[in-house]
Design a protein around this motif. Structure first.
Motif, PDB file in Angstrom:
ATOM      1  N   ILE A  50       0.721  -1.278  -0.011  1.00 52.81           N
ATOM      2  CA  ILE A  50      -0.034  -0.082  -0.105  1.00 52.81           C
ATOM      3  C   ILE A  50       1.052   1.335  -0.110  1.00 52.81           C
ATOM      4  N   ASN A  51       0.462   2.162  -0.891  1.00 46.12           N
ATOM      5  CA  ASN A  51       1.357   3.506  -0.733  1.00 46.12           C
ATOM      6  C   ASN A  51       1.165   4.388   0.485  1.00 46.12           C
ATOM      7  N   SER A  53      -0.182   7.227   1.205  1.00 44.26           N
ATOM      8  CA  SER A  53      -1.659   7.746   1.301  1.00 44.26           C
ATOM      9  C   SER A  53      -2.678   6.869   1.442  1.00 44.26           C
ATOM     10  N   GLY A  54      -2.327   5.484   1.117  1.00 42.55           N
ATOM     11  CA  GLY A  54      -3.480   4.446   1.382  1.00 42.55           C
ATOM     12  C   GLY A  54      -4.454   4.369   0.018  1.00 42.55           C
ATOM     13  N   ASP A  55      -4.221   5.186  -0.932  1.00 41.42           N
ATOM     14  CA  ASP A  55      -5.157   5.343  -2.068  1.00 41.42           C
ATOM     15  C   ASP A  55      -4.722   4.423  -3.277  1.00 41.42           C
ATOM     16  N   SER A  56      -3.458   3.591  -3.131  1.00 40.61           N
ATOM     17  CA  SER A  56      -3.112   2.905  -4.239  1.00 40.61           C
ATOM     18  C   SER A  56      -2.675   1.531  -3.209  1.00 40.61           C
ATOM     19  N   THR A  57      -3.068   0.347  -3.884  1.00 39.27           N
ATOM     20  CA  THR A  57      -2.897  -1.016  -3.350  1.00 39.27           C
ATOM     21  C   THR A  57      -2.482  -1.802  -4.379  1.00 39.27           C
ATOM     22  N   THR A  68      -7.455  -7.672   1.843  1.00 38.24           N
ATOM     23  CA  THR A  68      -7.463  -6.046   1.758  1.00 38.24           C
ATOM     24  C   THR A  68      -6.464  -5.598   2.474  1.00 38.24           C
ATOM     25  N   SER A  70      -4.858  -2.214   4.228  1.00 37.35           N
ATOM     26  CA  SER A  70      -5.171  -0.662   4.766  1.00 37.35           C
ATOM     27  C   SER A  70      -4.383  -0.163   5.651  1.00 37.35           C
ATOM     28  N   ASP A  72      -3.382   3.069   8.659  1.00 38.71           N
ATOM     29  CA  ASP A  72      -3.865   4.310   9.571  1.00 38.71           C
ATOM     30  C   ASP A  72      -2.432   5.109   9.864  1.00 38.71           C
ATOM     31  N   ASN A  73      -2.497   5.885   9.296  1.00 39.30           N
ATOM     32  CA  ASN A  73      -1.101   6.864   9.379  1.00 39.30           C
ATOM     33  C   ASN A  73      -1.276   7.499  10.750  1.00 39.30           C
ATOM     34  N   TYR A 103       7.478   0.544  -3.910  1.00 38.39           N
ATOM     35  CA  TYR A 103       6.026   0.153  -4.201  1.00 38.39           C
ATOM     36  C   TYR A 103       6.255  -1.210  -4.959  1.00 38.39           C
TER      37      TYR A 103
END
Length: 123
Positions: A50-51, A53-57, A68, A70, A72-73, A103
């Protein structure tokens, strides 16, 4: 720097588990985080990444649609929700941090590793 993985256990095929990995000693909010696994007698393999920001997996084909990832920064954690588990998912699962944000699915691009948590799926 420490990564502490938790959440593993014994589950029947078709069941679910949620793995968590908490980082301490450093903030990892800017970096790629990943999960790998190693089954008995096999090499460690990539599971998901996961990158920052969490918007790319990205997922291994073997787990796509079932797992999945995910993050939590704010809590410096990364999670892996595992559904529809199969006996072949049995392995020790490791979380890892890629400081270079490659990545990547390659182990050598990851700089810090957790101690691993055992997942056993019975048939």
């Amino acid at each position: 720097v420490q990564l502490q993985a938790s959440g593993g256990g014994l589950v029947q095929a078709g069941g679910s588990l949620r793995l968590s990995c908490a980082a301490s000693g450093r903030t990892f909010s800017s970096y790629v985080l990943g999960w790998f696994r190693q089954a008995p007698g096999k090499e460690r393999e990539f599971v998901a990444a996961i990158n920052w920001s969490g918007d790319s997996t990205y997922y291994a084909d073997s787990v796509k649609g079932r797992f999945t990832i995910s993050r939590d920064n704010a809590k410096n954690t990364v999670n892996l929700q595992m559904n529809s588990l199969k006996p072949e998912d049995t392995a020790v699962y490791y979380c890892a941090v890629d400081l270079g944000s490659h990545y990547s699915i390659l182990e050598y691009n990851y700089d810090y590793w957790g101690q691993g948590t055992q997942v056993t799926v019975s048939s």
